[in-house]
Scaffold this motif. Structure first.
Motif, short mmCIF file in Angstrom:
data_model
loop_
_atom_site.label_atom_id
_atom_site.label_comp_id
_atom_site.label_asym_id
_atom_site.label_seq_id
_atom_site.Cartn_x
_atom_site.Cartn_y
_atom_site.Cartn_z
N LEU B 153 0.82 -1.21 0.00
CA LEU B 153 0.00 0.00 0.00
C LEU B 153 0.86 1.26 0.00
CD1 LEU B 153 -2.75 -1.16 2.48
CD2 LEU B 153 -2.97 -0.83 0.01
N GLN B 154 2.10 1.12 0.43
CA GLN B 154 2.99 2.29 0.44
C GLN B 154 3.32 2.76 -0.98
OE1 GLN B 154 6.40 1.75 2.96
NE2 GLN B 154 5.17 0.92 4.63
N PHE B 155 3.08 1.92 -1.95
CA PHE B 155 3.32 2.33 -3.32
C PHE B 155 2.15 3.13 -3.89
CE2 PHE B 155 6.28 -1.39 -3.87
CZ PHE B 155 7.39 -0.63 -4.21
N MET B 156 1.02 3.10 -3.20
CA MET B 156 -0.18 3.66 -3.80
C MET B 156 -0.32 5.16 -3.52
SD MET B 156 -0.80 0.85 -5.06
CE MET B 156 -2.22 1.28 -6.07
N PRO B 157 -0.84 5.89 -4.49
CA PRO B 157 -1.17 7.29 -4.25
C PRO B 157 -2.36 7.35 -3.29
CG PRO B 157 -1.95 6.60 -6.40
CD PRO B 157 -1.17 5.45 -5.84
N GLU B 158 -2.79 8.54 -2.94
CA GLU B 158 -3.83 8.67 -1.93
C GLU B 158 -5.09 7.89 -2.29
OE1 GLU B 158 -5.05 12.68 -1.05
OE2 GLU B 158 -6.56 11.88 0.33
N LYS B 159 -5.47 7.99 -3.53
CA LYS B 159 -6.65 7.23 -3.98
C LYS B 159 -6.24 6.32 -5.12
CE LYS B 159 -9.66 10.96 -2.56
NZ LYS B 159 -10.49 12.10 -2.97
N PHE B 160 -6.76 5.13 -5.10
CA PHE B 160 -6.33 4.16 -6.10
C PHE B 160 -7.44 3.13 -6.32
CE2 PHE B 160 -5.77 0.89 -2.92
CZ PHE B 160 -5.51 1.62 -1.77
N THR B 161 -7.38 2.47 -7.44
CA THR B 161 -8.35 1.41 -7.74
C THR B 161 -7.76 0.07 -7.34
OG1 THR B 161 -7.50 0.97 -9.95
CG2 THR B 161 -9.12 2.74 -9.74
N LEU B 162 -8.62 -0.90 -7.13
CA LEU B 162 -8.13 -2.24 -6.79
C LEU B 162 -7.34 -2.85 -7.94
CD1 LEU B 162 -11.04 -3.81 -4.72
CD2 LEU B 162 -9.04 -2.52 -3.97
N SER B 163 -7.71 -2.50 -9.15
CA SER B 163 -6.94 -3.01 -10.29
C SER B 163 -5.52 -2.48 -10.27
CB SER B 163 -7.61 -2.62 -11.60
OG SER B 163 -8.86 -3.23 -11.70
N ALA B 164 -5.38 -1.20 -9.90
CA ALA B 164 -4.04 -0.63 -9.83
C ALA B 164 -3.24 -1.33 -8.74
CB ALA B 164 -4.14 0.87 -9.53
N LEU B 165 -3.87 -1.62 -7.61
CA LEU B 165 -3.17 -2.31 -6.53
C LEU B 165 -2.76 -3.72 -6.96
CD1 LEU B 165 -2.18 -2.31 -3.62
CD2 LEU B 165 -4.46 -3.08 -2.91
N GLN B 166 -3.66 -4.37 -7.67
CA GLN B 166 -3.33 -5.72 -8.14
C GLN B 166 -2.14 -5.68 -9.09
OE1 GLN B 166 -6.58 -8.00 -9.71
NE2 GLN B 166 -5.23 -9.52 -10.65
N LYS B 167 -2.09 -4.68 -9.92
CA LYS B 167 -0.98 -4.56 -10.86
C LYS B 167 0.34 -4.41 -10.10
CE LYS B 167 -0.03 -1.95 -15.09
NZ LYS B 167 -0.48 -0.75 -15.81
N VAL B 168 0.30 -3.64 -9.01
CA VAL B 168 1.50 -3.47 -8.19
C VAL B 168 1.98 -4.82 -7.66
CG1 VAL B 168 2.30 -2.58 -5.97
CG2 VAL B 168 1.08 -1.08 -7.55
N TYR B 169 1.06 -5.61 -7.14
CA TYR B 169 1.44 -6.94 -6.66
C TYR B 169 2.03 -7.77 -7.79
CZ TYR B 169 -0.38 -6.83 -1.90
OH TYR B 169 -0.54 -6.56 -0.57
N GLU B 170 1.40 -7.70 -8.94
CA GLU B 170 1.86 -8.53 -10.05
C GLU B 170 3.25 -8.12 -10.51
OE1 GLU B 170 -2.43 -9.85 -11.98
OE2 GLU B 170 -1.40 -8.10 -12.80
N ILE B 171 3.50 -6.83 -10.50
CA ILE B 171 4.82 -6.37 -10.93
C ILE B 171 5.90 -6.83 -9.95
CG2 ILE B 171 6.25 -4.30 -11.21
CD1 ILE B 171 3.63 -2.94 -12.28
N ILE B 172 5.63 -6.70 -8.67
CA ILE B 172 6.66 -7.08 -7.70
C ILE B 172 6.89 -8.59 -7.70
CG2 ILE B 172 7.36 -7.04 -5.28
CD1 ILE B 172 5.51 -4.60 -4.97
N LEU B 173 5.80 -9.34 -7.75
CA LEU B 173 5.94 -10.79 -7.67
C LEU B 173 6.31 -11.40 -9.01
CD1 LEU B 173 2.88 -11.56 -5.39
CD2 LEU B 173 5.31 -11.50 -4.75
N GLY B 174 6.09 -10.65 -10.08
CA GLY B 174 6.42 -11.19 -11.39
C GLY B 174 5.49 -12.29 -11.85
N GLU B 175 4.24 -12.27 -11.39
CA GLU B 175 3.28 -13.26 -11.87
C GLU B 175 1.87 -12.68 -11.86
OE1 GLU B 175 2.77 -16.54 -9.10
OE2 GLU B 175 3.58 -15.31 -7.47
N ARG B 176 1.00 -13.26 -12.66
CA ARG B 176 -0.39 -12.82 -12.73
C ARG B 176 -1.16 -13.37 -11.55
NH1 ARG B 176 -2.35 -9.35 -16.17
NH2 ARG B 176 -4.30 -10.39 -15.68
N LEU B 177 -2.11 -12.58 -11.07
CA LEU B 177 -2.94 -13.03 -9.96
C LEU B 177 -4.39 -13.09 -10.41
CD1 LEU B 177 -1.31 -10.79 -7.20
CD2 LEU B 177 -0.85 -13.20 -7.67
#
Lengths: 222, 222
Positions: B153-177
């Motif tokens: 969540l520290q990567f997220m701007p003040e307001k964000f969509t769940l899709s944007a958050l999911q993309k962050v996870y996918e980028i760090i982990l290197g896999e699709r969720l």
DNA sequence: GCAAAAGTGTTCCAGATACACCCATGT
DNA sequence: ACATGGGTGTATCTGGAACACTTTTGC
């Protein structure tokens, strides 16, 4: 003989938290300081980094020099550097920790016997510097590693019973565990194996002895 | 002006790994070195500890001086001290890391613009010292923290969509969720809440905007 | 009406938990 | 025979993983 630098350099030390299980207690290895500051106080084994010495090598060397303990697998814990943590001068301390089985605790004959001792974690004497904080952090790290690694096996002697292992978990976590569930879980550890031998008899049924296959390694569960 | 000591003292520095997510990439903040050794090479922001400065304060100060980035929550990563990690003299480096949202990346105008840049983790330039190892360790730490904390969540701007958050996870982990499983999981985070607002429209259905309740905190899941 | 991303439930499996009795030995 | 710790299995619950279609908007 003096060493000069253009900018102020802090001193760098390593300190080592060695845990063991003895009786029903989780204990740490302490030494009594022979030099100022805090002369006469109890402290973690540790000391100054040599010029071309690796940090972990320094921790190992100081540990051996001060306590006679050798051959343990050290892991870096945290680096403590509050400006006032040493009353005399600026000292940065890189802390390490390790776990040793109680049968390995032959403390150095060479060093002053009075000066090295095991203390139960819940009855620590007053400690030099911020060593109380260092021990607290090491304990926290140890507890959380129990959940996702087989680190507790490092406390075990070469051969041990599952009941003894369970007791180790209970001591560190500070709570009772269910015997059947515990056993189901630990026998899934790929790294333990039972030897076919039985423990020396007590006034009860003899227990099977288990052993660790790849000792010294911290394995992750699953 | 010289500082003299009876024993050799290593120099102590802090280095900082600042991560951000930009586009589809996990990036780190690098600075181009203006002094020897490795003059002209890219390196992590960082520098020498002042005499009475706390370690974390040093990391913050160097980060701000060299890049203009302020107000991030730094966490200690590891201390690097191989004897030959600096070709000139002995240097111990205490490494920190932090995560910043991409909208916070206003780099210092005051510092030489050419000298500060974001680099994608999978296209790093040659780096000074052992900074490649430091970044590798920070990345590993970041990945494993994703599993048991809400650090992403520290990567997220003040307001964000769940899709944007999911993309962050996918980028760090290197896999699709899986979208449904991901959403089920993150809405159980006590620290996120949806604002009632909708994202600016694209050529598709507008997304709900969420926000973090207690920002800056690393929370543990469950 | 079509493209594009948002949003939503159910089934299944694995691992964790809760729980009680018989076994082998020493005295 | 009894006291002591060693050893075992089953039912249940819970969290994670797999999986596909409808909705809302822009063009």
């Amino acid at each position: 003989m003096a060493y000069s630098y253009q900018h102020p350099h802090p001193a760098v030390t390593t300190d080592v938290v060695i845990f063991t299980i003895q009786g029903d207690r989780l204990e740490v290895l302490l030494v009594r300081r022979g030099t100022e500051p805090y002369r006469g106080s109890w402290a973690l084994p540790g000391g100054f980094l040599d010029s071309d010495e690796d940090l972990k090598a320094c921790a190992k060397r100081e540990l051996e020099e001060e306590t006679g303990v050798t051959g343990v697998y050290l892991e870096q814990l945290y680096t403590f550097g509050a400006p006032d943590r040493d009353p005399r001068k600026r000292v940065i301390s890189v802390a390490y920790y390790a776990l040793v089985p109680p049968d390995r605790l032959q403390l150095r004959a060479a060093s002053d016997a009075e000066a090295v001792a095991w203390y139960s974690l819940d009855a620590l004497p007053p400690l030099a510097f911020d060593h109380k904080d260092i021990i607290a952090m090491a304990h926290k790290r140890l507890s959380s590693k129990l959940d996702y690694s087989t680190i507790a096996l490092q406390f075990m002697p070469e051969k041990f019973t599952l009941s003894a292992l369970q007791k180790v978990y209970e001591i560190i976590l500070g709570e009772r565990l269910d015997k059947r569930n515990f056993r189901k879980r630990v026998i899934t550890f790929a790294c333990i194996q039972h030897t076919g031998e039985l423990a020396q008899y007590g006034k009860h049924r003899p227990a099977r002895l288990y052993t660790v296959i790849s000792p010294g390694t911290v394995e992750f569960i699953k």
